[in-house]
Write a protein that holds these residues in place. Structure first.
Motif, PDB file in Angstrom:
ATOM      1  N   GLU A   9     -56.899 -10.420  23.123  1.00 41.34           N
ATOM      2  CA  GLU A   9     -55.728 -10.915  23.848  1.00 41.34           C
ATOM      3  C   GLU A   9     -56.078 -11.389  25.253  1.00 41.34           C
ATOM      4  N   LEU A  10     -56.945 -10.629  25.914  1.00 41.86           N
ATOM      5  CA  LEU A  10     -57.253 -10.915  27.315  1.00 41.86           C
ATOM      6  C   LEU A  10     -58.511 -11.763  27.484  1.00 41.86           C
ATOM      7  N   GLY A  11     -59.208 -12.022  26.393  1.00 45.67           N
ATOM      8  CA  GLY A  11     -60.411 -12.838  26.472  1.00 45.67           C
ATOM      9  C   GLY A  11     -61.541 -12.167  27.241  1.00 45.67           C
ATOM     10  N   VAL A  12     -61.697 -10.865  27.029  1.00 47.57           N
ATOM     11  CA  VAL A  12     -62.738 -10.105  27.728  1.00 47.57           C
ATOM     12  C   VAL A  12     -63.584  -9.369  26.709  1.00 47.57           C
ATOM     13  N   ASN A  13     -64.659  -8.754  27.190  1.00 52.26           N
ATOM     14  CA  ASN A  13     -65.490  -7.981  26.281  1.00 52.26           C
ATOM     15  C   ASN A  13     -64.963  -6.558  26.138  1.00 52.26           C
ATOM     16  N   ARG A  14     -65.346  -5.902  25.067  1.00 49.38           N
ATOM     17  CA  ARG A  14     -64.817  -4.565  24.781  1.00 49.38           C
ATOM     18  C   ARG A  14     -65.309  -3.525  25.786  1.00 49.38           C
ATOM     19  N   HIS A  15     -66.468  -3.762  26.392  1.00 52.58           N
ATOM     20  CA  HIS A  15     -66.964  -2.828  27.405  1.00 52.58           C
ATOM     21  C   HIS A  15     -66.001  -2.785  28.594  1.00 52.58           C
ATOM     22  N   ALA A  16     -65.486  -3.944  28.992  1.00 50.90           N
ATOM     23  CA  ALA A  16     -64.541  -3.990  30.110  1.00 50.90           C
ATOM     24  C   ALA A  16     -63.258  -3.239  29.755  1.00 50.90           C
ATOM     25  N   VAL A  17     -62.790  -3.408  28.519  1.00 53.30           N
ATOM     26  CA  VAL A  17     -61.592  -2.693  28.075  1.00 53.30           C
ATOM     27  C   VAL A  17     -61.838  -1.195  28.079  1.00 53.30           C
ATOM     28  N   ARG A  18     -62.998  -0.781  27.567  1.00 52.64           N
ATOM     29  CA  ARG A  18     -63.329   0.649  27.506  1.00 52.64           C
ATOM     30  C   ARG A  18     -63.378   1.254  28.909  1.00 52.64           C
TER      31      ARG A  18
ATOM     32  N   ARG B 245     -53.362  -4.707  34.309  1.00 54.10           N
ATOM     33  CA  ARG B 245     -52.323  -5.090  33.342  1.00 54.10           C
ATOM     34  C   ARG B 245     -51.780  -3.857  32.616  1.00 54.10           C
ATOM     35  N   LEU B 246     -52.652  -3.012  32.119  1.00 60.08           N
ATOM     36  CA  LEU B 246     -52.204  -1.831  31.388  1.00 60.08           C
ATOM     37  C   LEU B 246     -51.461  -0.860  32.300  1.00 60.08           C
ATOM     38  N   ARG B 247     -51.939  -0.721  33.516  1.00 54.60           N
ATOM     39  CA  ARG B 247     -51.279   0.177  34.463  1.00 54.60           C
ATOM     40  C   ARG B 247     -49.853  -0.295  34.738  1.00 54.60           C
TER      41      ARG B 247
ATOM     42  N   VAL C 143     -51.643   2.543  22.678  1.00 54.32           N
ATOM     43  CA  VAL C 143     -52.148   1.373  23.398  1.00 54.32           C
ATOM     44  C   VAL C 143     -52.877   0.494  22.383  1.00 54.32           C
ATOM     45  N   PRO C 144     -52.744  -0.812  22.472  1.00 53.35           N
ATOM     46  CA  PRO C 144     -53.492  -1.673  21.543  1.00 53.35           C
ATOM     47  C   PRO C 144     -54.975  -1.317  21.532  1.00 53.35           C
ATOM     48  N   SER C 145     -55.611  -1.517  20.419  1.00 53.72           N
ATOM     49  CA  SER C 145     -57.023  -1.149  20.263  1.00 53.72           C
ATOM     50  C   SER C 145     -57.911  -1.967  21.197  1.00 53.72           C
ATOM     51  N   GLU C 146     -59.111  -1.471  21.391  1.00 53.91           N
ATOM     52  CA  GLU C 146     -60.071  -2.190  22.239  1.00 53.91           C
ATOM     53  C   GLU C 146     -60.272  -3.614  21.730  1.00 53.91           C
ATOM     54  N   ARG C 147     -60.371  -3.768  20.411  1.00 54.11           N
ATOM     55  CA  ARG C 147     -60.601  -5.093  19.853  1.00 54.11           C
ATOM     56  C   ARG C 147     -59.416  -6.014  20.133  1.00 54.11           C
ATOM     57  N   VAL C 148     -58.204  -5.494  19.941  1.00 57.16           N
ATOM     58  CA  VAL C 148     -57.006  -6.314  20.169  1.00 57.16           C
ATOM     59  C   VAL C 148     -56.891  -6.703  21.642  1.00 57.16           C
ATOM     60  N   LEU C 149     -57.098  -5.730  22.530  1.00 56.41           N
ATOM     61  CA  LEU C 149     -57.020  -6.020  23.966  1.00 56.41           C
ATOM     62  C   LEU C 149     -58.085  -7.031  24.378  1.00 56.41           C
ATOM     63  N   ALA C 150     -59.283  -6.852  23.858  1.00 57.77           N
ATOM     64  CA  ALA C 150     -60.365  -7.784  24.202  1.00 57.77           C
ATOM     65  C   ALA C 150     -60.020  -9.194  23.752  1.00 57.77           C
TER      66      ALA C 150
END
Length: 229
Positions: A43-52, A18-20, A34-41
């Motif tokens: 929005e996308l319903g995922v954990n912050r480790h996946a975003v990182r 999505r980000l790419r 880029v939206p913060s890890e917390r915001v992305l997590a």
């Protein structure tokens, strides 16, 4: 790999994709945060480790710059990206017209191929140069009668040339370029060499070890593709 790792990797791929797309498509402009890890997590319903993990992959590709204690910002991929971005652009051209992408790929292919032919003629073992000469002859013999066979032998010819050049950077770049061109199947027929004389001259120059003649023949063949595509 443990089974517990698999879901996290799949989720990371979704975030990365999505980000790419947003970066290459221009939805996230150069310099934008880029939206913060917390915001992305969230929005996308995922954990912050996946975003990182996804952000780290984007950083490695030269698409973002991660700052400790500050926002992650979009980089200009034209200035910081590598050849791997080519494959992303093929799938998601965004603001880059497909014809511009094709031209860029073919021009780089011509540069690499010309230098690789020169180096192959100068430094490859005789067995490699003999193989390249056979592949050049096979391509010339089937160019008009069996285009599918000619395309296969022509690709094998360039793989042999680049391998014979003994330059790993050339070889990896060719892999990326061929992968990019594979996404444009209509190009296969257009890129089939029609100049049989130059093709045979390339094979002969490689066989004899004439690096200048090999480079000249390669340039003639590959630059002709620019007008055919």
């Amino acid at each position: 790999m443990s089974t517990s790792d698999t879901p996290a990797r799949r989720v990371s791929d979704v975030v990365h994709e999505r980000l790419r797309q947003q970066i290459l498509g221009g939805d996230l402009a150069v310099g934008a945060a880029v939206p913060s890890e917390r915001v992305l997590a969230d929005e996308l319903g995922v954990n912050r480790h996946a975003v990182r993990e996804a952000l780290k992959r984007l950083e490695q590709a030269g698409l973002v710059q991660i700052s400790q204690g500050g926002p992650t910002r979009v980089r200009d991929w034209r200035e910081s990206g590598g050849l791997e971005v080519l494959l992303d652009l093929v799938d998601h051209p965004g603001e880059l017209p497909p014809e511009e992408l094709v031209r860029a790929v073919l021009e780089l292919r011509a540069c690499i191929g010309t230098d690789a032919a020169r180096r192959c003629a100068a430094r490859a073992p005789l067995a490699v140069r003999e193989q390249a000469a056979r592949l050049a002859a096979a391509t010339a013999a089937t160019a008009e009668t069996d285009p599918e066979a000619a395309v296969a032998s022509y690709e094998a010819l360039w793989q042999a040339i680049v391998a014979g050049a003994g330059n790993l950077a050339h070889r990896l770049a060719l892999n990326s370029l061929l992968a990019a061109l594979d996404s444009f199947p209509a190009l296969a027929a257009a890129l089939l060499p029609r100049d049989v004389d130059s093709l045979l001259l390339l094979g002969s120059a490689l066989l004899s070890g004439d690096d200048a003649a090999a480079a000249a023949a390669a340039r003639t063949l590959l630059e002709a593709d620019l007008s055919s595509a």
